[in-house]
Design an enzyme around this catalytic site. Structure first.
Site, PDB file in Angstrom:
ATOM      1  N   ASP A 146       0.617   3.268  -9.993  1.00 44.99           N
ATOM      2  CA  ASP A 146       1.107   2.294 -10.598  1.00 44.99           C
ATOM      3  C   ASP A 146       1.172   0.909  -9.701  1.00 44.99           C
ATOM      4  OD1 ASP A 146       3.051   1.258 -12.933  1.00 44.99           O
ATOM      5  OD2 ASP A 146       4.358   0.969 -11.050  1.00 44.99           O
ATOM      6  N   LEU A 173       0.809  -4.473  -3.385  1.00 51.22           N
ATOM      7  CA  LEU A 173       1.323  -3.756  -2.397  1.00 51.22           C
ATOM      8  C   LEU A 173       1.574  -4.695  -0.836  1.00 51.22           C
ATOM      9  CD1 LEU A 173      -0.823  -0.268  -1.946  1.00 51.22           C
ATOM     10  CD2 LEU A 173       1.057  -1.175  -3.599  1.00 51.22           C
ATOM     11  N   GLU A 186      -3.748   1.340 -11.993  1.00 48.40           N
ATOM     12  CA  GLU A 186      -3.228   0.496 -12.875  1.00 48.40           C
ATOM     13  C   GLU A 186      -3.288  -1.056 -12.147  1.00 48.40           C
ATOM     14  OE1 GLU A 186       0.380  -1.215 -15.019  1.00 48.40           O
ATOM     15  OE2 GLU A 186       0.445  -0.829 -13.064  1.00 48.40           O
TER      16      GLU A 186
END
Length: 549
Positions: free
Chosen positions: A204, A209, A246
């Protein structure tokens, strides 16, 4: 030792996205659960599913329906136990299917013990597991994703007197991937679930990040470096298991998430999806062709994942502002149908419950480059409830039969009400009713999946556009050359669709195939043999043909 096809099983697979809470209630508490899902595996096998994708099943306060994780190594009490999960995995594998689960890598719940410790004190050993700032002015170039609910990517924490970073809801603080301990912990979490037998992960919110000043904090080089580390870990320790990205981005940005075959095995092709709907309203293939031509090549072992609908709103992030307004006008004329930068409606209502258009989009879903994802209930044309909170309107209980609560649960109170209107209500639209009707959408979908399985060209073949002058007709080739020394021949298909509600004529240059007689593998009908001149076709409204040469 796994052979090449065991390692690349995902290329031929049909995925089925499933919300455990919505599928089948096994203990009569009004919530779907893992034992309930286990009881319905034969249904998925009969439909033709190869791999089940489970939306988040971990413990969570459910602010974001499980994407706010409070424990990465458990199962939400509504869904059952880890033993129930092990039994489910065994049942899936016993039927020759596979299972992947959602893993939420970017953020946790603000109720996760890590965050509770992180905000207890600036001196906490876990404080640096999250992203903090004394000012909300950092990373100003990062967009706000949940525009309807959040005004900033920073939230003030009263205990520390600092701001913490969140790309989604403020109850979902982002993890700090600059911290090596966070990186290692996430690898350990992957190992935990892989040891339980999962065949991979839908990862996800991958692009977010890392954060860097002066950037939009998406798709940063550091993110790709960490993804490479995840992939190397998977390949070394768990060959044959996959990661699906994703990343709701433009094709050239998503292409980077395949790396040199050393990042993700699969990635969703988000931009193709809204353009399929756009093409139906515009009556021309132009938008589909443009995005396909804009899509770069990918490494040999990589694979796109394509879909028509999923558990979120129909996202309109990867379209122009003009296209977004067009889509809203055409598909979401009622303001309540709109959410964030998208549309909160299911497949059948979007297409006015027109079986011709639904079958047409399915015919493209199963033949365009990539592995298709079906969203639970779309195989029977389930409806939605736009008046439910957030995206819950497309997450209502599965409609099994015409008994109370659609055969989903005997409970007096359900997590959300079943659809009960005159058009999409469970009394008239359910699995039992459609299985009994050979002309139903369910049978059509099952038939397409069965035909697709017989021909590996659709999962592994090359793709080449075949465009007649008439822009209302979309054509493309899918071809698979025979492998050296293989017993079977190669395959070549010409896919033709009419994107309009009027009959269309088109002419194609098939001179290289003079003398060949195309066979429509969907209905077994032979077409006229190819002559030396232009091959002329007449297509009925919303027609779709899979022609084998």
């Amino acid at each position: 030792m796994l052979n090449e096809h065991d390692l690349t099983w995902y290329k031929d697979a049909v995925f089925y996205e499933l919300y455990v809470r919505a599928f089948k209630d096994g203990n009569a508490d009004g919530h779907g659960d893992l034992p309930g899902l286990l009881s319905q595996l034969d249904y998925l096998q009969e439909l033709g599913v190869d791999c089940i994708w489970l939306l988040p099943i971990c413990p969570s306060p459910l602010v974001d329906d499980g994407y706010d994780v409070s424990d990465y190594r458990g199962v939400h009490e509504d869904y059952g136990t880890l033993d129930d999960f092990k039994a489910l995995v065994e049942g899936i594998h016993a039927r020759g299917m596979r299972v992947i689960i959602d893993i939420v890598v970017n953020h946790t719940s603000d109720q996760h013990p890590w965050f509770l410790q992180a905000r207890a004190s600036k001196d906490s050993p876990l404080h640096d597991w999250y992203v903090w700032s004394d000012t909300p002015e950092k990373y100003r170039e990062a967009r706000i994703i949940f525009k309807d609910t959040e005004s900033s990517n920073w939230a003030f924490d009263t205990l520390t007197g600092q701001y913490y970073w969140h790309r989604f809801y403020s109850q979902q603080p982002d993890l700090n991937y600059d911290n090596p301990a966070v990186q290692q912990e996430m690898l350990d979490i992957l190992d935990f679930w892989l040891a339980l037998g999962v065949d991979g992960f839908r990862v996800d919110a991958v692009p977010y990040l890392f954060e860097r000043e002066g950037s939009n904090c998406e798709n940063l080089p550091e993110t790709h470096q960490y993804v490479k580390r995840m992939r190397a870990h998977m390949d070394a320790n768990w060959p044959g298991r996959i990661m699906l990205a994703e990343a709701n981005q433009w094709p050239e940005d998503v292409r980077e998430y395949f790396g040199d075959g050393d990042e993700f095995h699969m990635a969703f092709h988000f931009p193709i999806m809204p353009r399929l709907y756009m093409a139906l309203k515009q009556g021309t293939r132009r938008s589909i062709v443009e995005i396909l031509q804009r899509t770069p090549g990918i490494p040999p072992l990589a694979q796109w994942c394509i879909f028509l609908r999923n558990h979120d709103e129909l996202t309109l992030e990867m379209v122009t502002e003009e296209e977004r307004q067009f889509m809203w006008e055409q598909y979401a004329p009622v303001p309540r149908m709109r959410l964030n930068l998208g549309i909160r409606r299911r497949l059948a209502p979007l297409l006015d419950d027109d079986p011709r258009r639904i079958r047409l989009l399915n015919a493209l879903l199963f033949t365009l480059p990539g592995s298709p994802v079906l969203y639970y209930g779309d195989e029977i044309g389930m409806g939605d409830d736009i008046w439910l909170h957030d995206r819950n309107g497309v997450r209502t209980p599965m409609q099994w039969d015409a008994s109370p609560n659609a055969g989903f649960s005997p409970a007096d109170r359900l997590y959300e009400p079943v659809i009960a209107d005159d058009v999409y209500g469970y009394q008239v639209r359910n699995v039992a009713q459609q299985r009994a009707d050979p002309a139903s959408l369910w049978h059509s979908t099952r038939h397409m999946l069965a035909v697709r399985k017989q021909h590996r060209a659709f999962g592994r073949g090359t793709f080449e556009l075949a465009l007649p002058e008439n822009e209302a007709v979309l054509g493309f080739w899918r071809a698979l050359e025979p492998e050296p020394g293989a017993a079977e021949d190669g395959e070549r298909f010409l896919i033709l669709v009419n994107l309009t509600d009027a009959p269309q004529r088109a002419a194609l240059d098939l001179a290289d195939w003079a003398g060949a007689q195309p066979l429509d593998v969907l209905n077994g009908e032979s077409w006229p043999a190819v002559g030396g001149s232009a091959y002329k076709v007449e297509l009925a409204p919303y027609a779709h043909h899979w022609l084998k040469f």
